[in-house]
Design an enzyme around this catalytic site. Structure first.
Site, short mmCIF file in Angstrom:
data_model
loop_
_atom_site.label_atom_id
_atom_site.label_comp_id
_atom_site.label_asym_id
_atom_site.label_seq_id
_atom_site.Cartn_x
_atom_site.Cartn_y
_atom_site.Cartn_z
N CYS A 1 -18.60 -8.31 3.79
CA CYS A 1 -19.77 -7.95 4.58
C CYS A 1 -19.59 -6.52 5.09
O CYS A 1 -18.80 -6.26 5.97
CB CYS A 1 -19.88 -8.91 5.76
SG CYS A 1 -21.43 -8.76 6.59
N ASN B 1 -5.75 -9.36 -7.87
CA ASN B 1 -5.68 -10.17 -6.66
C ASN B 1 -6.85 -11.13 -6.51
O ASN B 1 -6.73 -12.18 -5.91
CB ASN B 1 -5.55 -9.29 -5.42
CG ASN B 1 -6.51 -8.12 -5.42
OD1 ASN B 1 -6.51 -7.32 -6.35
ND2 ASN B 1 -7.33 -8.01 -4.39
N THR C 1 0.83 -1.20 0.00
CA THR C 1 0.00 0.00 0.00
C THR C 1 0.87 1.26 0.00
O THR C 1 0.62 2.20 -0.76
CB THR C 1 -0.94 0.00 1.23
OG1 THR C 1 -1.75 -1.18 1.17
CG2 THR C 1 -1.83 1.22 1.27
N THR D 1 14.50 4.91 10.08
CA THR D 1 15.52 3.85 10.21
C THR D 1 15.02 2.58 9.52
O THR D 1 13.87 2.18 9.69
CB THR D 1 15.80 3.59 11.71
OG1 THR D 1 16.25 4.82 12.28
CG2 THR D 1 16.84 2.51 11.91
N GLY E 1 6.20 -7.83 0.57
CA GLY E 1 6.89 -9.02 1.05
C GLY E 1 5.96 -10.15 1.48
O GLY E 1 6.24 -11.32 1.22
N HIS E 2 4.84 -9.79 2.15
CA HIS E 2 4.05 -10.88 2.75
C HIS E 2 3.28 -11.70 1.72
O HIS E 2 2.63 -12.68 2.06
CB HIS E 2 3.13 -10.35 3.85
CG HIS E 2 1.93 -9.57 3.42
ND1 HIS E 2 0.67 -10.13 3.40
CD2 HIS E 2 1.78 -8.30 3.00
CE1 HIS E 2 -0.20 -9.21 3.00
NE2 HIS E 2 0.45 -8.09 2.75
N GLN F 1 0.69 -8.87 -6.59
CA GLN F 1 0.31 -10.28 -6.74
C GLN F 1 1.15 -11.02 -7.78
O GLN F 1 1.04 -12.24 -7.91
CB GLN F 1 -1.18 -10.40 -7.11
CG GLN F 1 -2.12 -9.98 -6.02
CD GLN F 1 -2.09 -10.91 -4.80
OE1 GLN F 1 -1.55 -12.01 -4.83
NE2 GLN F 1 -2.66 -10.45 -3.70
C1 LIG Z 1 -2.88 -6.13 -5.81
C2 LIG Z 1 -2.56 -5.67 -4.43
N1 LIG Z 1 -2.07 -4.44 -4.25
C3 LIG Z 1 -1.76 -3.97 -3.04
C4 LIG Z 1 -1.94 -4.73 -1.92
C5 LIG Z 1 -1.60 -4.16 -0.58
O1 LIG Z 1 -0.43 -4.73 -0.08
P1 LIG Z 1 -0.09 -4.61 1.49
O2 LIG Z 1 -1.01 -5.54 2.20
O3 LIG Z 1 1.33 -5.05 1.60
O4 LIG Z 1 -0.28 -3.20 1.85
C6 LIG Z 1 -2.48 -6.02 -2.04
C7 LIG Z 1 -2.76 -6.83 -0.85
O5 LIG Z 1 -3.66 -7.65 -0.84
C8 LIG Z 1 -2.79 -6.51 -3.33
O6 LIG Z 1 -3.29 -7.72 -3.51
#
Ligand SMILES: Cc1ncc(COP(=O)(O)O)c(C=O)c1O
Length: 398
Positions: free
Chosen positions: A330, A156, A73, A242, A205-206, A184
């Site tokens: 929801c 996504n 984000t 940092t 990263g996640h 994605q």
């Molecule tokens: C296409 C896409 N953009 C941006 C994001 C946001 O990433 P983050 O959760 O690291 O802020 C996501 C998270 O689901 C995503 O699927």
């Protein structure tokens, strides 16, 4: 929780054991600040640069083109806001109706009037029934006032892949910055920014087996950049604060791992995804695939089971420890189908019953077998108790 069958890897992924191991020293003995003059701190800086080089290698970028951020984000925000701040004479944004809220809601916000706030014009392009963008419509939307066009690499929810190369080339020909939200896509499909007309690319990263709280932005060399986070001189003065050293090291390791696993992602993972799709289509009547069957992420499947609620399916799958996502959220007590499925014109009866399965290299054939065993009876049971489903059953008996 034990025995979880985790098929929600587009939401987030497990931290890879190799990644956990790589970051551990930076949570224990190697805690110095990379900006410090002393050797103890300075040695940590070398590991930050090593991680930058690893991530750059995954993307085909130069290390100096990588900026570490806190998440996808932030990377999306930094890219779009930088394009606007560095070109104050331009006031137009081009994007699509199926972007993640990280782009979509930012663009909507920018287009709203507010005290002391420049107002931007927003063109949000629609998609067809398979979630595809019309390249001609994209080209027509660009004008001399366009500061940036932002189109996701892959969606996504459906996994649909966008024609990034063509879109970027159209922008480049007109001198317009092109950003892609590749959150994605990174780690799932090969990416080589050196050969693509992309100015800015966001990742997180996640989504590729690093922990939450770390992302990155690729900024093509020569692109004017205006920082989102202003502070110290970290990250070559492009982001104050940092460095999150353990997380940066983790992302570097995850990038290396993704490069090694890319083949498996596109063979074994794709085969798991295809098997679940085929199996469910064969055993569940009135099931339909959402997304572009020809250009899709190898790990993502979005299926609508008409006349049932996605949330009910998820709750019943949850009883077997199976984790997936639904295409509706929801909100305020009413189940609203996702903006992506709505933009694709998926009928309400199908959008409400949509389920996303998203795989990773940690999934197995046995897990797919389990879903294929338990899900068809769940759909039958839910249709029996749903007024729409009953109506439909009566119609088909006639
Ligand atoms: C296409 C896409 N953009 C941006 C994001 C946001 O990433 P983050 O959760 O690291 O802020 C996501 C998270 O689901 C995503 O699927």
């Amino acid at each position: 929780m034990t025995n979880v069958i985790y098929l929600d890897n587009n939401a987030t992924t497990a931290v890879a054991p190799e990644v956990r191991q790589a970051m551990m020293p930076f949570l224990t003995e190697l805690y110095g600040n990379p900006s410090s003059i002393h050797t103890f701190g300075g040695q940590v800086g070398a590991h930050v640069e090593e991680a930058r080089a690893k991530l750059a290698r995954l993307l085909g970028a130069h290390p100096s083109e990588i900026l570490f951020t806190s998440c996808g984000t932030e990377s999306d925000n930094a890219a779009i806001r930088s394009a606007l701040a560095s070109q104050p004479e331009r006031h137009h944004l081009v994007t699509t109706r199926v972007e993640h809220p990280a782009v979509k809601n930012l663009c909507t916000y920018l287009a709203q009037p507010g005290p002391g706030k420049p107002k931007y014009r927003l063109t949000e392009l629609g998609v067809d029934a398979q979630g595809r963008l019309d390249v001609g419509a994209f080209e027509a939307a660009l004008d001399d006032d366009t500061a940036i066009a932002s189109v996701m690499w892959a969606n996504n929810e459906t996994g649909t892949i966008f024609p990034i190369e063509k879109l970027g080339a159209l922008c480049r020909a007109r001198g317009i910055l092109f950003h892609t939200d590749a959150v994605q896509a990174v780690g799932k499909v090969p990416i080589n920014v050196a050969e693509l007309p992309i100015d800015l690319l966001s990742l997180s990263g996640h989504k590729l087996h690093a922990p939450k709280g770390i992302g990155a932005l690729y900024i093509r060399r020569g692109t004017r950049f205006s920082p989102l986070v202003i502070g110290g001189h970290q990250e070559n003065s492009r982001r104050g604060g940092t460095e999150a050293v353990p997380l940066i090291v983790a992302l570097g390791e995850a990038a290396d791992l993704a490069r090694k696993n890319m083949g498996e992602e596109n063979t074994r993972v794709r085969a798991l995804r295809d098997r679940i799709e085929k199996g469910l289509m064969a055993t569940c009547p009135d099931a339909r695939l959402n997304g572009d069957p020809a250009a899709r992420l190898p790990n993502t499947s979005n299926i609508s089971f008409e006349y049932v609620e996605g949330e009910s399916i998820l709750l019943m799958l949850d009883q077997f420890g199976i984790c997936a996502s639904s295409g509706s959220a929801c909100t305020t007590g009413s189940l609203e189908p996702s903006h992506v499925l709505r933009a694709m014109g998926v009928p309400y009866t199908a959008a409400h019953g949509s389920i996303r399965f998203s795989f990773s290299v940690y999934n197995t054939d046995a897990e797919v077998d389990k879903v294929l065993e338990v899900l068809p009876p769940i759909i039958r049971r839910l249709r029996e108790i749903s007024p729409f489903g009953r109506q439909k059953a009566v119609q088909s008996e006639r």
